[in-house]
Design a protein around this motif. Structure first.
Motif: not given
Length: 148
Positions: A22, A25-27, A29, A101, A134, A139
């Motif tokens: 996750n 993925e966040s990075k 995005k 995070y 988010n 994002i």
């Protein structure tokens, strides 16, 4: 007893793998968001840029006279200060960054070094952090700051 311990270890290892996925993925995005901001900026579409920012964005690189004492920029005013922010949205440098995070604020940050430390002059170096959140499944940039 052994089965309970085994099952517990399995769930812990699975959740840590999912958390890493996750964050990755966040990075990705977040980098896509930065690319889109750069694209809109280069095209001169400043009015399209606010959709990539949270409702209120912390901007410690912005001129205090423009945004006020709290350094918070309302979403509608992003086009007025994007010129001050854009030089810090460097995709290649942010891509190399380790993602950090913050569980308390449900935010994460990416950063890069602006100037290297110099032991001869006791200069500690400086860096830039870009914060993301988010927001409704997207994002968005929630803050930007430099460190000394």
């Amino acid at each position: 007893m052994n089965k309970i311990l085994l099952v517990t270890l399995f769930f812990i290892s699975t959740s840590s793998v999912n958390a890493q996925i996750n964050l990755k993925e966040s990075k990705e995005k977040a980098l896509k968001t930065i690319k889109q901001i750069n694209y809109e900026y280069k095209k001169g579409n400043f009015d399209n840029i606010p959709i990539f920012f949270t409702q209120n964005t912390l901007c410690l690189v912005c001129d205090k006279k423009t945004i006020g004492d709290d350094f918070m920029v309302e979403n509608s005013k992003i086009p007025n200060v994007i010129v001050e922010m854009i030089s810090f949205f460097k995709v290649n440098k942010l891509r190399k960054s380790k993602i950090i995070y913050n569980e308390d604020s449900d935010e994460f940050s990416l950063g890069f070094q602006l100037a290297k430390p110099n032991p001869k002059t006791s200069f500690e170096g400086s860096g830039c952090l870009v914060y993301f959140k988010n927001d409704g499944g997207k994002i968005k940039v929630s803050g930007i700051m430099t460190i000394p």
